[in-house]
Enzyme design. Structure first.
Site, PDB file in Angstrom:
ATOM      1  N   TRP A 137       0.827  -1.214   0.000  1.00 17.62           N
ATOM      2  CA  TRP A 137       0.000   0.000   0.000  1.00 17.62           C
ATOM      3  C   TRP A 137       0.856   1.257   0.000  1.00 17.62           C
ATOM      4  O   TRP A 137       0.387   2.328  -0.359  1.00 17.62           O
ATOM      5  CB  TRP A 137      -0.976   0.012   1.185  1.00 17.62           C
ATOM      6  N   HIS A 173      11.035   7.263  10.820  1.00 16.43           N
ATOM      7  CA  HIS A 173      11.082   6.054  11.652  1.00 16.43           C
ATOM      8  C   HIS A 173      10.465   4.859  10.924  1.00 16.43           C
ATOM      9  O   HIS A 173      10.558   3.741  11.396  1.00 16.43           O
ATOM     10  CB  HIS A 173      10.434   6.278  13.030  1.00 16.43           C
TER      11      HIS A 173
END
Lengths: 176, 534
Positions: free
Chosen positions: B150, B310
């Site tokens: 995705w 991150h």
């Protein structure tokens, strides 16, 4: 109606923010490249350079180069008589051989070290002594020795003599 | 908001409201409607349909993972399933469901007659079915739907077949819809509040949506830019992400996650808003620390812009970068912790009852906090490098997306269903729905923590034999969770068609304007004369 006008004004402002943020996405491209250039990371155009981090720059060892031809009609000598190296540093020196006979000759070099126990700290990466050498009549050849002196070399050894002796490989003549 | 002048007659009951639908009947009513309640309803049903499609894809994924080896689908189709499951659930189910809530509730909660741009609102919604059609059509293109994940990472997206182009256009349209909807929400909240309804008096649901809408306006265009670059790389000879032409695939990840991390809060914040309405109502206490909730929400939104990398600790960034993003990420735990403590403190010494909305809210509280903690684990660089792209990550984000956002949506639907329909759902069935969802959800995802810690990578249709037991449990849980949602559909449809008539105030602790100032069910047109909030 003023509420309608105020709503439209706010709509315009927010639409401008949205369009500006679309542009910001594209502005990230040069920004990213600049950041990478400034930090010196991810520079795809530059070849990778390998840095040797194992060099002990606090010590210097003198390598004295010596050459002998045992019953061989060759003039055999190092290009320089000695080099100073740091332990761990990759160094290349060259030897020169001239075959003075009127025929091809095959020889094999055998190294020796002084002091003798320095041998285990003297790591040859590439050496003409690894293979037999065949020189045509009157040929002159320069041949390299690439080596590293192990940083674990005992502190008492300040210089190493590297001596090569060439022996003729009997019966081979010029055929290798 | 306690003493409020009641300027609205309660005489308009459900029977009268049907006279106000405007000129059209039948399907044309829904196509042409500019009424925020109609549009809200369409958003909610649209998201349920997409939730079902995305759920079916999840079942295909779990069927394939039921046993090691390849049995049901080929790996390429498996990749298409994981990709489309993610895209459909994020953009088709979770985001629209909260826009549905926003449409239904924001005008009623701030005392406005409708959204600021009613016709634009209609268009924002009707863009969605076209985008969804494009997504589904991509399965029928040569090469099938994109199997890129995705996140649509380059360089895979540059190499995909035509299905990728349809997906890119679908993302463009979805983004357009979200941006227009967000501008509408911001304008409604800032300009259309009833006299006396100051910003700091708004129900927290409106606050969380105001901040979410700003996040959407700021980040959806960046995603649009990223997929546009992919499109031009594919067809127009640019090389934004192609290393052979001087581009960089890692650049795509930076741009995507600059959108992607705020997107996480776009999904979560409206759910926080719903929970902040539900918990006080069933604790019969005002929300503890209202102002700190507002500031915490804003802090989360601002911090969300500086933590994106991150998601990509393993791309080879400098240690300084990793440290910066690690510290910034762990910092987000502070405002999030403030919110969790405020919800718990709201319940502290309250007169608690546990009807279905409250069950989902408390379930949210436990599960979302657990997901938040695994998020903290993943924020730490040394740990993340080990766990990156494993099932631990899958478990983590399903705890915050499903048990966070979806549980909040369920809580909100059960909470406002009486207000929307004028009828009560079956409480027993609602509670059964909660408990089955809760049990099956943990069956699916809790064990995935173990799989991830043991090193099972995500997005792979096969796995070594040692992972079989946990995968079997996870798959069985997924089938159960899927079936349970049919019960949810039954409960909602039964409520709409033949539920008991709801009391005017079915939840005694509910105190926002839609409960205190409007009849149940809410009339088709509400607050045509703004209420005065004292």
């Amino acid at each position: 109606m003023s509420l309608r006008r105020e709503n439209r004004r706010l709509f315009t402002r927010l639409a401008i923010v949205a369009v500006a943020m679309f542009g910001f996405g594209f502005a990230l491209v040069p920004f990213y490249n600049q950041i990478c250039a400034a930090l010196g990371i991810n520079s795809l155009e530059q070849a990778e350079t390998v840095v040797n981090t194992q060099v002990d720059r606090s010590r210097t060892v003198v390598i004295e180069l010596d050459a002998n031809a045992h019953n061989l009609p060759w003039r055999f000598k190092p290009v320089v008589s000695h080099v100073s190296v740091h332990p761990g540093e990759l160094t290349t020196v060259e030897y020169e051989i001239v075959n003075v006979r009127e025929a091809a000759v095959t020889g094999q070099a055998v190294p020796s070290y002084g002091p003798q126990h320095a041998a285990e700290y003297f790591k040859k990466i590439e050496c003409f002594c690894f293979t037999q050498q065949t020189l045509a009549a009157g040929e002159t050849r320069r041949m390299p020795v690439t080596f590293v002196v192990d940083p674990k070399l005992p502190a008492s050894i300040g210089s190493i003599a590297l001596s090569y002796t060439f022996f003729e490989v009997a019966g081979r003549g010029g055929k290798s | 908001m306690s003493a409020v002048a009641d300027t609205h007659g309660h005489a308009h009951g459900a029977a009268h409201s049907h006279g106000h639908h405007g000129g059209y009947g039948g399907i044309m009513r829904w196509i042409t409607t500019t009424n925020h309640k109609d549009i809200g309803t369409m958003y909610l049903w649209f998201s349920f349909i997409m939730f079902s499609i995305g759920g079916l894809m999840a079942v295909v994924i779990r069927l394939e993972l039921f046993s090691p080896g390849l049995q049901l689908v080929d790996p390429d189709f498996f990749n298409q399933m994981t990709t489309m499951h993610g895209l459909i659930m994020v953009f088709g189910a979770i985001m629209p469901v909260f826009v549905g809530f926003a449409n239904w509730l924001i005008p009623m909660q701030i005392g406005a007659p409708d959204m600021a741009f009613a016709r634009l609102n209609n268009w924002s919604f009707w863009l969605l079915p076209f985008a969804a059609t494009l997504l589904v059509l991509s399965f029928f293109m040569p090469g099938g739907a994109p199997g890129v994940g995705w996140t649509m990472y380059a360089p895979l997206t540059v190499q995909m077949g035509m299905g990728m182009d349809l997906t890119i256009f679908a993302v463009h349209i979805l983004g357009m819809s979200s941006i227009l909807g967000s501008i509408n929400i911001i304008t409604t909240i800032l300009n259309m509040r009833a006299p006396g309804m100051t910003l700091m008096r708004m129900p927290l649901f409106c606050w969380t949506w105001l901040i979410t809408a700003y996040l959407l306006v700021a980040t959806m265009p960046v995603l649009a830019g990223a997929v546009t670059m992919t499109l031009t790389d594919r067809h127009f000879g640019t090389t934004f992400f192609n290393a052979a032409g001087g581009g960089d695939p890692v650049l795509y990840q930076h741009i995507f996650w600059f959108f992607g991390h705020p997107e996480v809060y776009i999904i979560a914040l409206p759910g926080f808003g719903v929970i902040s309405q539900v918990i006080p109502a069933f604790s019969r206490k005002p929300l503890f620390g209202y102002a700190s909730m507002v500031y915490a929400t804003s802090a989360i939104a601002i911090l969300s812009f500086i933590v994106w990398a991150h998601h990509m600790y393993t791309v080879g960034m400098p240690v300084t970068g990793q440290l910066f993003f690690m510290y910034a990420t762990t910092l987000i735990a502070v405002p999030t912790g403030v919110k969790v403590f405020n919800w718990v403190t709201t319940m502290w010494k309250g007169s608690l009852t546990f009807e279905t909305p409250m069950l989902f809210a408390v379930g949210f509280l436990f599960m979302f906090t657990l997901g938040g903690f695994t998020g903290l684990v993943l924020a730490l660089v040394p740990v993340d490098i080990q766990l990156h792209d494993t099932y631990y990550v899958v478990a983590h984000f399903h705890y915050v997306m499903v048990a966070g956002a979806l549980f909040a949506a369920f809580a909100g639907i059960y909470f406002w269903l009486p207000k929307w329909t004028g009828r009560m759902y079956n409480e027993t069935l609602g509670k059964i729905h909660f408990w089955l969802t809760m049990i099956f959800f943990n069956m699916v995802f809790f064990v995935q923590h173990f799989l991830g810690l043991a090193g099972m990578p995500r997005r792979i249709p096969d796995y070594p034999l040692m992972f079989e037991t946990w995968n079997k449990i996870s798959s069985l849980g997924a089938f159960g969770m899927g079936l349970t949602q049919l019960l949810f559909l039954y409960v909602v449809v039964k409520c709409i068609r033949s539920g008991e008539p709801a009391a005017q105030l079915p939840w005694e602790g509910a105190d926002s304007l839609e409960w205190t100032h409007l009849p149940t069910p809410a009339p088709y047109h509400s607050f045509e004369t703004p209420p005065v909030v004292k």
